[in-house]
Write an enzyme that holds these catalytic residues in place. Structure first.
Site, mmCIF file in Angstrom:
data_model
loop_
_atom_site.group_PDB
_atom_site.id
_atom_site.type_symbol
_atom_site.label_atom_id
_atom_site.label_comp_id
_atom_site.label_asym_id
_atom_site.label_seq_id
_atom_site.Cartn_x
_atom_site.Cartn_y
_atom_site.Cartn_z
ATOM 1 C CD GLU A 176 -1.585 -7.455 5.583
ATOM 2 O OE1 GLU A 176 -0.970 -7.416 6.539
ATOM 3 O OE2 GLU A 176 -2.437 -8.491 5.332
ATOM 4 N N PRO A 177 -0.108 -2.155 6.178
ATOM 5 C CG PRO A 177 -1.203 -1.147 8.052
ATOM 6 C CD PRO A 177 -1.533 -2.406 7.028
ATOM 7 C CB ALA B 91 3.493 -6.855 4.090
ATOM 8 C CD GLU C 33 -2.970 -4.152 -10.264
ATOM 9 O OE1 GLU C 33 -3.350 -5.060 -9.856
ATOM 10 O OE2 GLU C 33 -2.629 -3.199 -9.716
ATOM 11 N NE ARG D 186 3.713 32.296 -22.524
ATOM 12 C CZ ARG D 186 3.334 33.359 -21.879
ATOM 13 N NH1 ARG D 186 2.299 33.721 -21.856
ATOM 14 N NH2 ARG D 186 4.330 33.774 -21.093
ATOM 15 C CG HIS E 31 2.257 23.965 -19.798
ATOM 16 N ND1 HIS E 31 2.306 22.737 -20.373
ATOM 17 C CD2 HIS E 31 0.709 24.205 -20.037
ATOM 18 C CE1 HIS E 31 0.938 22.431 -20.975
ATOM 19 N NE2 HIS E 31 0.269 23.143 -20.940
ATOM 20 N N GLY E 32 5.903 26.281 -18.933
ATOM 21 C CA GLY E 32 6.772 27.425 -17.977
ATOM 22 C C GLY E 32 5.903 27.353 -16.783
ATOM 23 C CB THR F 78 7.917 -0.123 -6.481
ATOM 24 O OG1 THR F 78 8.751 -1.339 -6.414
ATOM 25 C CG2 THR F 78 6.942 0.228 -5.473
HETATM 26 C C1 LIG Z 1 -2.834 5.812 -4.292
HETATM 27 C C2 LIG Z 1 -2.304 4.452 -4.027
HETATM 28 C C3 LIG Z 1 -3.511 3.450 -4.323
HETATM 29 C C4 LIG Z 1 -3.078 1.973 -4.213
HETATM 30 N N1 LIG Z 1 -4.178 1.215 -4.323
HETATM 31 C C5 LIG Z 1 -4.050 -0.037 -3.672
HETATM 32 C C6 LIG Z 1 -5.032 -1.030 -3.861
HETATM 33 O O1 LIG Z 1 -5.998 -0.824 -4.376
HETATM 34 N N2 LIG Z 1 -4.787 -2.223 -3.278
HETATM 35 C C7 LIG Z 1 -3.557 -2.510 -2.959
HETATM 36 O O2 LIG Z 1 -3.664 -3.847 -2.364
HETATM 37 N N3 LIG Z 1 -2.409 -1.534 -2.834
HETATM 38 C C8 LIG Z 1 -2.755 -0.584 -3.335
HETATM 39 N N4 LIG Z 1 -1.624 0.364 -3.187
HETATM 40 C C9 LIG Z 1 -0.494 0.032 -2.887
HETATM 41 C C10 LIG Z 1 0.682 -0.055 -3.501
HETATM 42 O O3 LIG Z 1 0.684 -1.259 -4.527
HETATM 43 C C11 LIG Z 1 2.138 -0.220 -2.862
HETATM 44 O O4 LIG Z 1 2.036 1.098 -2.389
HETATM 45 C C12 LIG Z 1 3.361 -0.636 -3.646
HETATM 46 O O5 LIG Z 1 3.187 -2.206 -3.725
HETATM 47 C C13 LIG Z 1 4.555 -0.522 -2.723
HETATM 48 O O6 LIG Z 1 4.462 -1.152 -1.368
HETATM 49 P P1 LIG Z 1 4.935 -0.200 -0.108
HETATM 50 O O7 LIG Z 1 4.114 1.357 -0.328
HETATM 51 O O8 LIG Z 1 4.523 -0.975 1.310
HETATM 52 O O9 LIG Z 1 6.174 0.164 -0.359
HETATM 53 P P2 LIG Z 1 7.466 -1.053 0.128
HETATM 54 O O10 LIG Z 1 7.315 -2.351 -0.114
HETATM 55 O O11 LIG Z 1 8.008 -0.484 1.648
HETATM 56 O O12 LIG Z 1 8.680 -0.085 -0.629
HETATM 57 C C14 LIG Z 1 9.186 1.024 -0.149
HETATM 58 C C15 LIG Z 1 10.606 1.183 -1.245
HETATM 59 O O13 LIG Z 1 11.719 0.116 -0.956
HETATM 60 C C16 LIG Z 1 11.639 -0.610 -2.291
HETATM 61 N N5 LIG Z 1 11.843 -2.020 -2.278
HETATM 62 C C17 LIG Z 1 11.299 -2.786 -1.373
HETATM 63 N N6 LIG Z 1 11.357 -4.056 -1.870
HETATM 64 C C18 LIG Z 1 12.501 -3.918 -2.690
HETATM 65 C C19 LIG Z 1 13.407 -5.066 -3.025
HETATM 66 N N7 LIG Z 1 13.359 -6.421 -2.995
HETATM 67 N N8 LIG Z 1 14.359 -4.364 -4.044
HETATM 68 C C20 LIG Z 1 14.433 -3.205 -4.344
HETATM 69 N N9 LIG Z 1 13.912 -2.305 -3.576
HETATM 70 C C21 LIG Z 1 12.781 -2.579 -2.980
HETATM 71 C C22 LIG Z 1 10.572 -0.315 -3.160
HETATM 72 O O14 LIG Z 1 10.591 -0.330 -4.361
HETATM 73 C C23 LIG Z 1 10.097 1.144 -2.495
HETATM 74 O O15 LIG Z 1 10.858 2.066 -3.287
HETATM 75 C C24 LIG Z 1 -2.171 1.937 -3.743
HETATM 76 C C25 LIG Z 1 -0.847 2.665 -3.273
HETATM 77 C C26 LIG Z 1 -1.316 4.137 -3.480
HETATM 78 C C27 LIG Z 1 -0.235 4.967 -3.115
#
Ligand SMILES: Cc1cc2nc3c(=O)[nH]c(=O)nc-3n(C[C@H](O)[C@H](O)[C@H](O)COP(=O)(O)OP(=O)(O)OC[C@H]3O[C@@H](n4cnc5c(N)ncnc54)[C@H](O)[C@@H]3O)c2cc1C
Length: 402
Positions: free
Chosen positions: A144-145, A147, A265, A291, A361-362, A388
């Site tokens: 979510e935006p 979470a 997954e 190359r 590949h330069g 992550t």
């Molecule tokens: C192209 C793309 C496709 C995706 N597809 C899907 C999908 O199909 N369905 C879906 O549900 N999601 C999807 N995602 C979402 C993806 O799983 C999330 O972006 C990912 O889980 C990270 O969440 P966030 O982006 O909110 O980052 P955040 O949770 O806000 O994290 C931001 C930073 O803080 C760090 N951080 C957060 N908590 C901690 C902690 N406890 N300790 C240390 N560091 C921490 C993170 O590692 C990261 O570096 C997609 C994302 C992308 C970019």
């Protein structure tokens, strides 16, 4: 006294080295699926960066039996073991399109497996059967935006109202979000319940005519660094009504259900990372032999030769880690620590390989006409999606009780 043998044992670098987890049947699939990807998918990789991958290619894959590999025969699958999923992910790496591979994997290895594991017979007939036929496309809505990593902090609610649940909230970064017929949605049925307040639902996003259901909209189609062939959407749910029988698994157990889903997954993502690193390695090897600089192929410089040696070692380590962990998972263990470490190692490794391949590949590695440029952008997602790097380290560290 025994006489010494006259034969000399020499290294056999050309051996295909089939891993012991794979049978002849797995290898037959590998051959036929790779050949299909090379003939019918790879030629479209550039076009689909502009247009997104077409739904028809999933239908075609389904007709050829590549979607239902691991699902039960009674629902139209082939009833194969988990290793078929790895073979599929490896074959998809020949597409040259990370976006397509991700869109397929979300359907085959993220959204459909929970329906198969947790679904009622009715749910499986309604969603798994058409999913396996490629007639319905699925997505998975966790993020979510507000979470992402912190799944327990999601705010999308599902409130009981008679025989229905009413869903309100938004999801972001959802792969296949703009095209999906249904979504496996992570909601809160008890907003005060923390990890035990989370429940999964299968939510239809379109009606039988293909129109979006009342209250559901794709609020934004997101522009990305890579994976351009894949659609990524921000989804909005405003009083979307879902029949109570669409609850997937047990009420309040959604966190544990989705944690299980993430293991499969992550392993498939690891197999994809290893395979994509192999493809980058192969393409770069061809380039390095062709190359010329200072009167020789650049691959013959010791510095470049050692880059290949480093990459080959890292790829092999990632592959062995993936296969060994997959074997444990497929044989009834729940090796979360090992899966997490495998996902962490292989996604970092693939990004490092991509970086070295661009370097070899330069200037051409920076040019769009060379596939390594796209692979470099596409592969970067692996250190973020499906959890992550930092979250993987947390899971591993905490598994030791720290
Ligand atoms: C192209 C793309 C496709 C995706 N597809 C899907 C999908 O199909 N369905 C879906 O549900 N999601 C999807 N995602 C979402 C993806 O799983 C999330 O972006 C990912 O889980 C990270 O969440 P966030 O982006 O909110 O980052 P955040 O949770 O806000 O994290 C931001 C930073 O803080 C760090 N951080 C957060 N908590 C901690 C902690 N406890 N300790 C240390 N560091 C921490 C993170 O590692 C990261 O570096 C997609 C994302 C992308 C970019």
């Amino acid at each position: 006294m025994a006489t010494a043998t006259k034969s000399v044992i020499k290294p056999d670098h050309a051996n295909r080295r089939r891993h012991f987890i794979f049978t002849d049947e797995h290898e037959d699939l590998r051959e036929s699926m790779r050949s299909w990807v090379q003939k019918e998918v790879h030629p479209h990789r550039n076009e689909w960066e502009e247009t997104l991958w077409p739904d028809s290619i999933l239908k075609r894959a389904a007709e050829l039996g590549f979607v239902g590999l691991c699902f039960p025969e009674e629902y139209g699958g082939q009833g194969g073991d988990y290793f078929y999923s790895l073979v599929r992910a490896e074959c998809m790496s020949y597409s040259g399109s990370g976006g397509l591979n991700m869109g397929f994997a979300v359907h085959t290895d993220m959204a459909l497996p929970p329906v198969e594991l947790l679904g009622t017979d009715e749910q499986k007939r309604k969603y798994l059967v058409p999913g396996i036929k490629g007639e319905k496309i699925s997505s998975l809505g966790i993020t979510e935006p507000g979470a992402g990593s912190d799944v327990a902090a999601i705010r999308t609610t599902a409130e009981r109202d008679g025989d229905e649940y009413v869903i309100n909230g938004s999801k972001t970064f959802i792969t296949n979000g703009a095209r999906a017929d249904f979504i496996v949605l992570v909601t809160k049925t008890d907003p005060e319940g923390g990890h035990d307040g989370i429940t999964l639902f299968i939510v239809d996003l379109k009606d039988d005519e293909g129109n979006l259901v009342p209250g559901f909209s794709v609020s934004r189609k997101l522009e990305k660094m890579g994976m351009h062939a894949s659609d990524t959407g921000e989804l909005s749910f405003e009083d979307v009504r879902v029949p109570a029988e669409n609850m997937l698994g047990q009420e309040g157990k959604g966190f544990y259900h989705i944690s299980w889903e993430l293991q499969g997954e992550r392993l498939v993502a690891a197999a994809g990372c290893v395979a994509s690193a192999e493809r980058m390695f192969e393409r770069t090897m061809e380039y390095a032999l062709e190359r010329q600089a200072f009167g020789r192929s650049i691959g013959k410089f010791q510095t470049i030769r050692h880059k290949f040696a480093e990459m080959a070692t890292q790829i092999e380590a990632g592959k062995q880690m993936t296969y060994a962990t997959a074997w444990r998972f497929a044989n009834g263990e729940y090796p979360v620590r090992e899966i997490t470490a495998t996902k962490l190692f292989t996604s970092r490794m693939a990004c490092e390989v991509a970086d070295e391949c661009v370097q070899i590949h330069g200037g051409y590695g920076y040019m769009k006409e060379y596939e390594i440029e796209r692979a470099y952008r596409d592969v970067r997602l692996n250190r973020i999606g499906a959890g992550t790097d930092e979250i993987m380290l947390e899971v591993i560290g905490r598994s030791y009780g720290l």
